[in-house]
Design a protein around this motif. Structure first.
Motif, PDB file in Angstrom:
ATOM      1  N   VAL A 201     -11.356   4.300  -0.549  1.00 22.03           N
ATOM      2  CA  VAL A 201     -10.635   3.333   0.287  1.00 22.03           C
ATOM      3  C   VAL A 201     -11.608   2.597   1.201  1.00 22.03           C
ATOM      4  O   VAL A 201     -11.620   1.365   1.265  1.00 22.03           O
ATOM      5  CB  VAL A 201      -9.517   4.025   1.115  1.00 22.03           C
TER       6      VAL A 201
ATOM      7  N   ALA B 116      -4.730   1.642   0.394  1.00 22.78           N
ATOM      8  CA  ALA B 116      -4.424   3.064   0.216  1.00 22.78           C
ATOM      9  C   ALA B 116      -4.461   3.429  -1.256  1.00 22.78           C
ATOM     10  O   ALA B 116      -4.349   2.570  -2.133  1.00 22.78           O
ATOM     11  CB  ALA B 116      -3.041   3.388   0.781  1.00 22.78           C
TER      12      ALA B 116
ATOM     13  N   ILE C 141      -2.257   6.185  -3.347  1.00 22.71           N
ATOM     14  CA  ILE C 141      -1.085   7.043  -3.189  1.00 22.71           C
ATOM     15  C   ILE C 141      -0.692   7.596  -4.549  1.00 22.71           C
ATOM     16  O   ILE C 141      -0.640   6.852  -5.537  1.00 22.71           O
ATOM     17  CB  ILE C 141       0.076   6.237  -2.562  1.00 22.71           C
TER      18      ILE C 141
ATOM     19  N   VAL D  57      -0.014  10.756  -0.042  1.00 17.90           N
ATOM     20  CA  VAL D  57      -1.151   9.913   0.328  1.00 17.90           C
ATOM     21  C   VAL D  57      -2.441  10.629  -0.032  1.00 17.90           C
ATOM     22  O   VAL D  57      -2.707  11.728   0.449  1.00 17.90           O
ATOM     23  CB  VAL D  57      -1.125   9.590   1.843  1.00 17.90           C
TER      24      VAL D  57
ATOM     25  N   GLN E 245      -6.012   6.527   2.884  1.00 12.77           N
ATOM     26  CA  GLN E 245      -5.506   5.241   3.354  1.00 12.77           C
ATOM     27  C   GLN E 245      -6.356   4.738   4.505  1.00 12.77           C
ATOM     28  O   GLN E 245      -7.005   5.524   5.194  1.00 12.77           O
ATOM     29  CB  GLN E 245      -4.046   5.345   3.776  1.00 12.77           C
TER      30      GLN E 245
ATOM     31  N   PHE F 143      -2.968   1.005   7.232  1.00 14.13           N
ATOM     32  CA  PHE F 143      -1.947   1.005   6.179  1.00 14.13           C
ATOM     33  C   PHE F 143      -0.590   1.346   6.785  1.00 14.13           C
ATOM     34  O   PHE F 143      -0.466   2.283   7.567  1.00 14.13           O
ATOM     35  CB  PHE F 143      -2.299   2.001   5.070  1.00 14.13           C
TER      36      PHE F 143
END
Length: 134
Positions: free
Chosen positions: A7, A27, A29, A35, A38, A42
């Motif tokens: 990220v 992010a 996910i 998650v 992130q 976010f």
């Protein structure tokens, strides 16, 4: 490499080498809504938003009538690639979501970042993760 590094270094990087020009938020996910990593910016999303996004990948066009919601913000769904990419627009900004085998890669942008720049950043990482079997 940690997911957060993906990220920080690959999604929240400078756009085209322009200092200070980067995605607004990003992010990675999991398909289940967990998650993996992130950016601090976010949006806090609701589980049903991820469920709706996943359903749109399975049934392209599912979100078109209602819009795509992320963190309570509504985006108009624009052209994407069925089963691979969803793109949303809101004013001068938007979101690109790339589906990999196990995750969703999100990029959120505002001016001066363009939709094409966001697409390139998000889809490049998504394609790499797909190549890695992720």
């Amino acid at each position: 490499m940690s997911w957060q590094t993906y990220v920080d270094d690959h999604l929240m990087c400078e756009v085209d080498g322009n200092p200070g020009q980067q995605l607004s938020a990003a992010a990675i996910i999991g398909h289940d809504g967990s998650v993996w990593a992130q950016s601090s910016t976010f949006p806090k999303f609701k589980p049903e938003e991820i469920t709706g996004i996943m359903k749109n990948f399975d049934e392209p066009g599912h979100l078109a009538p209602t819009g795509l919601y992320l963190g309570g913000t509504k985006y108009m769904v624009i052209q994407g690639e069925p089963i691979a990419v969803i793109r949303g627009k809101k004013g001068s900004g938007g979101v690109t979501i790339k589906k990999t085998g196990q995750a969703l890669v999100f990029g959120v942008y505002d001016e001066p970042v363009t939709p094409g720049q966001c697409n390139l950043i998000v889809e490049r990482l998504g394609d790499y993760l797909i190549e890695q079997g992720l």
